[in-house]
Structures are given as structure tokens and as C-alpha cells.
Scaffold this active site. Structure first.
Site, PDB file in Angstrom:
ATOM      1  N   HIS A 118      29.722  -8.566  -1.212  1.00  0.00           N
ATOM      2  CA  HIS A 118      29.727  -8.364   0.241  1.00  0.00           C
ATOM      3  C   HIS A 118      28.754  -9.312   0.937  1.00  0.00           C
ATOM      4  O   HIS A 118      28.297  -9.028   2.047  1.00  0.00           O
ATOM      5  CB  HIS A 118      29.387  -6.910   0.567  1.00  0.00           C
TER       6      HIS A 118
ATOM      7  N   ASN B 256     -13.503  -3.597   8.915  1.00  0.00           N
ATOM      8  CA  ASN B 256     -12.184  -3.596   8.281  1.00  0.00           C
ATOM      9  C   ASN B 256     -11.306  -2.697   9.127  1.00  0.00           C
ATOM     10  O   ASN B 256     -11.677  -1.563   9.399  1.00  0.00           O
ATOM     11  CB  ASN B 256     -12.324  -3.048   6.844  1.00  0.00           C
ATOM     12  N   GLY B 257     -10.164  -3.217   9.572  1.00  0.00           N
ATOM     13  CA  GLY B 257      -9.274  -2.405  10.400  1.00  0.00           C
ATOM     14  C   GLY B 257      -8.884  -3.153  11.660  1.00  0.00           C
ATOM     15  O   GLY B 257      -9.082  -4.364  11.756  1.00  0.00           O
TER      16      GLY B 257
ATOM     17  N   GLU C  80      12.428  -4.937  -7.400  1.00  0.00           N
ATOM     18  CA  GLU C  80      11.037  -5.160  -7.806  1.00  0.00           C
ATOM     19  C   GLU C  80      10.871  -6.552  -8.438  1.00  0.00           C
ATOM     20  O   GLU C  80       9.886  -7.237  -8.187  1.00  0.00           O
ATOM     21  CB  GLU C  80      10.595  -4.039  -8.766  1.00  0.00           C
TER      22      GLU C  80
ATOM     23  N   LYS D 161       8.371  -9.360  -6.940  1.00  0.00           N
ATOM     24  CA  LYS D 161       7.304  -9.983  -7.733  1.00  0.00           C
ATOM     25  C   LYS D 161       7.374 -11.499  -7.620  1.00  0.00           C
ATOM     26  O   LYS D 161       6.373 -12.174  -7.442  1.00  0.00           O
ATOM     27  CB  LYS D 161       7.405  -9.622  -9.224  1.00  0.00           C
TER      28      LYS D 161
ATOM     29  N   LYS E 165      -4.126  -6.711  -1.066  1.00  0.00           N
ATOM     30  CA  LYS E 165      -3.876  -5.646  -2.037  1.00  0.00           C
ATOM     31  C   LYS E 165      -3.773  -4.285  -1.369  1.00  0.00           C
ATOM     32  O   LYS E 165      -2.986  -3.440  -1.767  1.00  0.00           O
ATOM     33  CB  LYS E 165      -5.034  -5.644  -3.044  1.00  0.00           C
TER      34      LYS E 165
ATOM     35  N   CYS F 243      -9.478  -6.165   4.495  1.00  0.00           N
ATOM     36  CA  CYS F 243     -10.785  -6.793   4.339  1.00  0.00           C
ATOM     37  C   CYS F 243     -11.633  -5.989   3.355  1.00  0.00           C
ATOM     38  O   CYS F 243     -11.393  -4.817   3.125  1.00  0.00           O
ATOM     39  CB  CYS F 243     -11.490  -6.836   5.681  1.00  0.00           C
TER      40      CYS F 243
ATOM     41  N   ARG G 265      -8.954  -7.872  -1.969  1.00  0.00           N
ATOM     42  CA  ARG G 265      -8.565  -7.155  -0.749  1.00  0.00           C
ATOM     43  C   ARG G 265      -8.291  -8.093   0.418  1.00  0.00           C
ATOM     44  O   ARG G 265      -7.591  -7.733   1.364  1.00  0.00           O
ATOM     45  CB  ARG G 265      -9.679  -6.188  -0.330  1.00  0.00           C
TER      46      ARG G 265
ATOM     47  N   TRP H 214      -9.208 -10.606   5.689  1.00  0.00           N
ATOM     48  CA  TRP H 214      -7.765 -10.837   5.738  1.00  0.00           C
ATOM     49  C   TRP H 214      -7.438 -10.834   7.219  1.00  0.00           C
ATOM     50  O   TRP H 214      -7.523  -9.796   7.876  1.00  0.00           O
ATOM     51  CB  TRP H 214      -7.026  -9.732   5.001  1.00  0.00           C
TER      52      TRP H 214
ATOM     53  N   GLU I 150       6.433 -12.757  -4.045  1.00  0.00           N
ATOM     54  CA  GLU I 150       5.017 -12.529  -3.739  1.00  0.00           C
ATOM     55  C   GLU I 150       4.126 -13.617  -4.310  1.00  0.00           C
ATOM     56  O   GLU I 150       3.214 -14.089  -3.632  1.00  0.00           O
ATOM     57  CB  GLU I 150       4.543 -11.192  -4.358  1.00  0.00           C
TER      58      GLU I 150
HETATM   59  C1  G6P Z   1       0.683  -4.411  -0.458  1.00  0.00           C
HETATM   60  C2  G6P Z   1       0.536  -4.902  -1.874  1.00  0.00           C
HETATM   61  C3  G6P Z   1       1.714  -4.451  -2.712  1.00  0.00           C
HETATM   62  C4  G6P Z   1       1.877  -2.946  -2.631  1.00  0.00           C
HETATM   63  C5  G6P Z   1       1.970  -2.465  -1.184  1.00  0.00           C
HETATM   64  C6  G6P Z   1       1.856  -0.963  -1.092  1.00  0.00           C
HETATM   65  O1  G6P Z   1       1.739  -5.065   0.162  1.00  0.00           O
HETATM   66  O2  G6P Z   1       0.425  -6.308  -1.898  1.00  0.00           O
HETATM   67  O3  G6P Z   1       1.519  -4.826  -4.072  1.00  0.00           O
HETATM   68  O4  G6P Z   1       3.011  -2.559  -3.332  1.00  0.00           O
HETATM   69  O5  G6P Z   1       0.903  -3.008  -0.415  1.00  0.00           O
HETATM   70  O6  G6P Z   1       0.565  -0.598  -1.490  1.00  0.00           O
HETATM   71  P1  G6P Z   1       0.142   0.791  -2.064  1.00  0.00           P
HETATM   72  O7  G6P Z   1      -1.330   0.644  -2.371  1.00  0.00           O
HETATM   73  O8  G6P Z   1       0.390   1.798  -0.982  1.00  0.00           O
HETATM   74  O9  G6P Z   1       0.946   1.064  -3.274  1.00  0.00           O
END
Ligand code: G6P
Length: 612
Positions: A508, A100-101, A485, A489, A607, A2, A27, A74, A492
Site C-alpha cells: 500500500h 533543566n526544563g 524498533e 535504531k 536520553k 540537560c 542526557r 540539550w 537514531e
Molecule cells: C528518547 C530516547 C529514546 C527513548 C524515548 C522514550 O527519545 O532517545 O531512546 O525510547 O526517549 O524514553 P523513555 O525514557 O520514556 O523510555
């Protein structure tokens, strides 16, 4: 998760708060709300959806309140709807909270309060929190500050909170534990936010609150105390952050802007730290404990998401050049499995935001067992940066797009610099190889620039595959984490199911998925597993899979067997992830845009994941 924004001072609060919430929307973005003082009463406006929906709800309503708290949510407890949106009133509606939390023991507190006759309006833990505070205040006949403090001693979990009171309309009370809060200091005014982005257009003087601290803020005064009621002297920092760094600058999306920023962000990350001509390589933030790294018997890397992928690349790099065994751990698993950590073990924690709850908890655990923590963070002053013994910032600038791009390449840059320095100090890398990699590192920004020129070709490929239901990404060695990765991407932001695998593992299991509809992205650049990857491509072709191959410029073999070939500039095999990931970022971006997805704010994601 949040986002929190609050203001107290001489100006009208609501435009500052709404603008701030928009800046923090990355966020959390399932609902938003604001509390103001109007006609001597606390008034709350809140709405499911984006901050723009809240703005529409406010319409032409002009509030003159010069104090206010705002929140973008969130969801954790309770679905995203108007009622569960923050701020939340206390039972009497005399107090309002943004939070937030997660309050982990909220259920038992709620039961106690329900037994006392309280009725709740929402499903949230945050509402329970403010009811609880009010109940304490009434029962003890104490000040709000005291009631907040007493409540903080009883709640378990993580929080950043800001509270407003109808009876004290010039004062904000804030507290943090585990979730970030920054206080911006203006002239007779104060700003509060989850990070500095909503604050920097007003002031660059900030105080990062520490865990277990409370702030009592009025236009003329900022008091910071521990939750044990001991006043502390605020440590005021001057931020070096430009406003244009958090705006889109002509790009359609932050993600695209951030992808295109990478030549610069990688360059910024190396600036002053690495010089190939002189052989200089030094990270200012790693000094006192540098020998711990060099003498480490093993290195544990903890991270989540994209940062975990950067950690995997680092594993290959450190093992190859430093000859130190490396374990790369999901922070969320590491923290709960009673890991073996010995006094003096070295832990590298990687995090863009520096606030990821699991990574933070993993650090605390490792620290409690005597490990030395090195933080690799992007956000200056973040919790992980502050709880590490030493570390290095990635200096990629604010990353607003939820899907991480420039943070990944900057993390790799820092990790490679750490690895090279350690290897050089230990003598585990030949001088010629050390020098060669330094030269190659300096050329990476230019090579990323060239990879970005593939944008149009990738857009064309994206159009052909935008309706695919599945994707497979395969690579070996340094390119295996790149495959992970690339798949992350895509899923996501486009919501296409995608998996990354080591190419040889395909047989496998994943090979069963391959048919004439399955796009398979190979990261098949020229390294020592090239020929083996070529065989894997053949295996996919034999099953009619559709091969998109990322190859090194000038490759003449793979174009004969792949349906599409994307050529990236050659570099040292160890550095290839920084270049090879660029077309994968672009591919997922274009596919997501073509599918009409919100690339900067993908559904369900956040984020900065400040809850576990
Ligand atoms: C969230 C974000 C990702 C990120 C991950 C770890 O899931 O959406 O993009 O890689 O957190 O976040 P950090 O800030 O610890 O790299």
C-alpha cells in the site's frame, strides 16, 4: 535532556562537577558549563560542544572553589553556542543558574523585564528565569530563597534549577517541578544531580526531590521545603548501584556494552519473579491493584520511542493471552486529544528513564480521570515510578547509550510477566501454554546469548550496506513492532532514513520505493504468518530489492530467496521480539560505527526527554 551537577562541601568542586557532567553527558551534549566562586566572585566557564571541550577551556586553571554548579545542555531556546550554554548570570552577575526544563511563559516575563530596561545576553528561557529572580529580590528586598519561591509561583513550565549566589558562597538553592533532581548526602557535603550516576561514587544515600519542592543546601545542612514554604522531612534512600554499571567495561561504546548485557539484564529482570519449575510468577510491585488489571475492560498503554514499541508488543501479547482489548498510545498525542478515560480504566506507562515529560503528563491526565496507573520503569525512584499507583521495575541497570537496547528487552520481560500473570489469574490462558511460556521465558537469556554470537556475521553485512540511503524493515504480528524498533535504531544512530512497516502494508505504499538499491530487512521467523511473509519477500525480490532476513534457525526456505539470512534461535512466537531484535540492534550499531557516527550520543537526540 540537560544534565545538572552541583556540589557544596569541603572538597574542590570543579573536578567533582566535571566528572559528574561526563557521567551525565548522555542526557544532553551540545554545550557545557560550570560556575564557581573565585576571589569572592562568581565565575562562569562555558563552552559549546562536549564536556571535554569545557575541560579544555578550563585547561590548567586550578580553582579552589568548594561550591559549584555545572550543566550539560540539550538546546531548546537558542542554538547551541557558548553564550546560550549554562550557567547563566543574573543581570548583576551576583547570581548564577543552571536549569533543566522549559519556562513556557518566559517570553512575557522577558518582555516585562526588557520594558524595565534589562538587557539579556543569551536567547535562553533560563537566563530570563534568573533575571526575574534577581528582579524580585531587589524589588521586594527579600532573601534569595524568598525571591526564588516567589518566582516559582509565577513561572509556568518544567524545571530543575540550582542557583548560586556571590553573597552567600556556602549555599545552593535548588527546586524542581517536572524535571528530576537528586540530592546525594555525604559527610558535611552534598551533591545535586539530575540522576544518581554522578553521585554514587561518593555516597549511596540520596533524596529524590519531589515536584514543587525547594532545597536549601550548605555543607552542614539540607533543608527541604515545599514552594509554599512548609518544611518537609527528607526521605533518605540507600541506592543499590555499582560504579561499574555506569562505565564502559572494555567495550568501545556504552551501546555495545548494553547490547551484550542483555542476557544478564533479562535474567535480572526475571530473578525472584518467575520460576518455571514451580509455576511461580509474581511481581512484588503489583499487589494491591492486581485485581484492577485482571478485571480491566481495556488497557491503555502510554509511552514514547522505543518504550512505545515495547507497548505494541505487549498489545499483541495481552490481547492474545488475557483477552483484554489494548490501546497503545503515543503519550504526546494521548495527553492532548481529550481521550476517553473512565473511572477504573487501567493505564500502563512504559519508560526507561521514568522522566519522559509527555508520558508523565499522560499519567497525570489519566489519574485525574480516575484511572489506575501501572508504571514500567527502569530508573528506580524516577518521577513516573513515583507517580504510578503500582508497577514493576525492569532492573536492566543504567542505560547510558542514547539509543535504547537493554531497556527494550527488559520492558518486554516485565510486560510479558504482567500479561502472563493476569492471563493465569483470569484463566484466559490454558495451563499448558502458561507453563510452556514460563519455560521459554527462562531460556530467553541463553537464546539472546546465542543471537549475540551473530555479531561477526552482522558486522560483515553492515559493511556491505553502510552506504545505503534508505532501509525498509518489515514484519508481521509480534515481529511488526520489532520492524519498527529496528528502523528506529538505525535512523537514531546512523542517520540513514529507515522505515518500519507491517509486511502486508508494504503493497500500500512502501513497495514504490523498492529498487535494486533498497535494503529490506524482513523479520521472518517461524510463526503463523510465516508463509505470508515469505510471499512478501518474493514481492520484494521480484522488484530487485535486497533482502536481509532474520529467520528461525534451521529455516530452509528463505535462504533460497534472501540475499542474506541471519538465523536466530527458535522460541515461542510471542517471545520472539526479545531474540529477533538483537541482530537489528547490532546491525544499526555496526553501520553507525562504520559511518563514523557517535553512537552513544547521536546528534539532536537526548536520553531523557524531560521537555515536551
Ligand atoms: C528518547 C530516547 C529514546 C527513548 C524515548 C522514550 O527519545 O532517545 O531512546 O525510547 O526517549 O524514553 P523513555 O525514557 O520514556 O523510555
Amino acid at each position: 535532556m540537560c544534565g545538572i551537577v552541583a556540589y557544596v562541601g569541603p572538597r574542590t568542586a570543579s573536578p567533582i562537577i566535571i566528572k559528574g557532567l561526563k557521567r551525565l553527558e548522555y542526557r544532553g551534549y551540545d554545550s557545557a558549563g560550570i560556575a564557581l566562586i573565585e576571589d569572592s566572585n562568581l565565575t562562569i566557564y562555558k563552552k559549546k560542544g562536549k564536556v571535554a571541550d569545557l575541560e579544555a577551556e578550563l585547561g590548567s586553571h586550578q580553582s579552589t572553589s568548594s561550591i559549584g554548579i555545572g550543566h550539560t545542555r540539550w538546546a531548546t531556546h537558542g542554538e547551541p553556542n557558548d553564550v546560550n550554554a549554562h550557567p547563566h548570570f543574573s543581570e548583576s552577575s551576583d547570581l548564577a543558574i543552571i536549569h533543566n526544563g522549559i519556562i513556557e511563559n518566559y517570553a512575557s516575563i522577558k518582555t516585562d523585564l526588557t520594558n524595565k530596561g534589562y538587557e539579556f545576553r543569551s536567547d535562553t528561557d533560563s537566563e530570563v528565569f534568573i533575571y526575574f529572580i534577581e528582579d524580585i529580590k531587589k524589588r521586594n528586598n527579600c532573601s534569595l530563597e524568598e525571591a526564588v519561591r516567589l518566582a516559582l509561583h509565577k513561572v509556568v513550565g518544567a524545571y530543575a534549577i540550582v542557583i548560586m549566589s556571590r553573597d552567600d558562597p556556602d549555599t545552593l538553592i535548588a527546586a524542581r517541578k517536572g524535571s528530576p533532581l537528586v540530592v546525594g548526602i555525604g559527610k558535611n557535603e552534598y551533591f545535586l544531580a539530575s540522576d544518581a550516576t554522578p553521585i554514587i561514587e561518593y555516597t549511596n544515600e540520596v533524596v529524590y526531590m519531589n515536584d514543587q519542592e525547594m532545597a536549601i543546601i550548605s555543607p552542614q545542612n539540607l533543608t527541604i521545603k515545599t514552594t509554599q514554604d512548609v518544611e518537609t522531612t527528607p526521605y533518605i534512600q540507600t541506592l543499590d548501584l555499582e560504579l561499574d554499571a555506569i562505565e564502559k567495561g572494555g567495550y568501545d561504546h556504552f551501546m555495545l556494552k548494553e547490547i551484550f548485557e542483555q542476557p544478564r539484564s533479562v535474567g535480572d529482570c526475571m530473578r525472584g519473579r518467575l520460576n518455571a519449575a514451580t509455576g511461580h510468577l509474581l511481581l512484588g510491585g503489583i499487589r494491591e491493584y492486581a485485581n484492577k488489571l485482571e478485571n480491566a475492560e481495556r488497557i491503555i498503554i502510554v509511552a514514547c520511542g522505543t518504550s512505545w514499541h515495547a507497548g505494541l508488543v505487549a498489545e499483541y501479547f495481552f490481547e492474545e493471552f488475557c483477552r483484554i482489548p489494548v490501546e497503545v498510545e503515543y503519550a504526546s498525542e494521548f495527553r492532548y486529544r481529550n481521550p476517553v478515560i473512565r473511572e477504573g480504566d487501567v493505564v500502563i506507562a512504559i519508560s526507561q528513564s521514568g522522566e519522559t515529560a509527555d508520558t508523565l503528563a499522560a499519567i497525570e491526565l489519566a489519574k485525574s480521570k480516575g484511572a489506575i496507573i501501572f508504571g514500567v520503569c527502569n530508573v528506580v525512584g524516577s518521577s513516573i515510578a513515583r507517580s504510578s499507583h503500582e508497577g514493576a521495575y525492569t532492573h536492566a541497570g543504567p542505560e547510558i547509550g542514547v539509543a535504547s537496547t537493554k531497556a527494550f528487552t527488559a520492558q518486554l520481560t516485565v510486560l510479558f510477566m504482567i500479561g502472563l500473570r493476569v492471563a493465569h489469574q483470569k484463566g484466559s490462558i490454558p495451563e499448558s501454554v502458561f507453563r510452556e511460556i514460563l519455560v521459554e521465558m527462562e531460556q530467553i537469556p541463553a537464546k539472546i546469548e546465542r543471537a549475540l554470537q551473530l555479531n561477526q556475521q552482522i558486522q560483515y553485512i553492515a559493511d556491505l550496506f553502510k552506504d545505503a540511503r534508505n532501509f525498509l524493515y518489515l514484519g508481521r504480528g509480534y515481529n511488526f513492532p520489532v520492524a519498527l524498533e529496528g528502523a528506529l535504531k538505525l535512523k537514531e544512530i546512523s542517520y540513514i532514513h529507515a522505515e518500519g512497516y507491517p509486511a502486508a502494508e508494504m503493497k500500500h505504499g512502501p513497495i514504490a520505493l523498492i529498487d535494486e538499491e533498497m535494503p529490506v530487512v524482513f523479520i521472518a521467523t517461524n510463526d503463523n504468518s510465516y508463509e505470508k511473509v515469505v510471499s512478501n519477500i518474493q514481492e520484494v525480490r521480484a522488484r530487485k530489492g535486497r533482502v536481509i532476513a532474520i529467520v528461525t534457525e534451521g529455516d530452509t526456505l528463505i535462504p533460497k530467496m534472501a540475499e542474506f539470512v541471519i538465523e536466530v534461535p527458535a522460541t515461542h512466537a510471542a517471545l520472539m521480539p526479545m531474540v529477533a531484535v538483537i541482530p537489528l540492534q547490532l546491525l544499526s550499531y555496526h553501520i553507525a560505527v562504520m559511518r563514523g557516527c557517535n553512537v552513544d550520543q547521536p546528534r539532536n537526540l537526548a536520553k531523557s526527554v524531560t521537555v515536551e
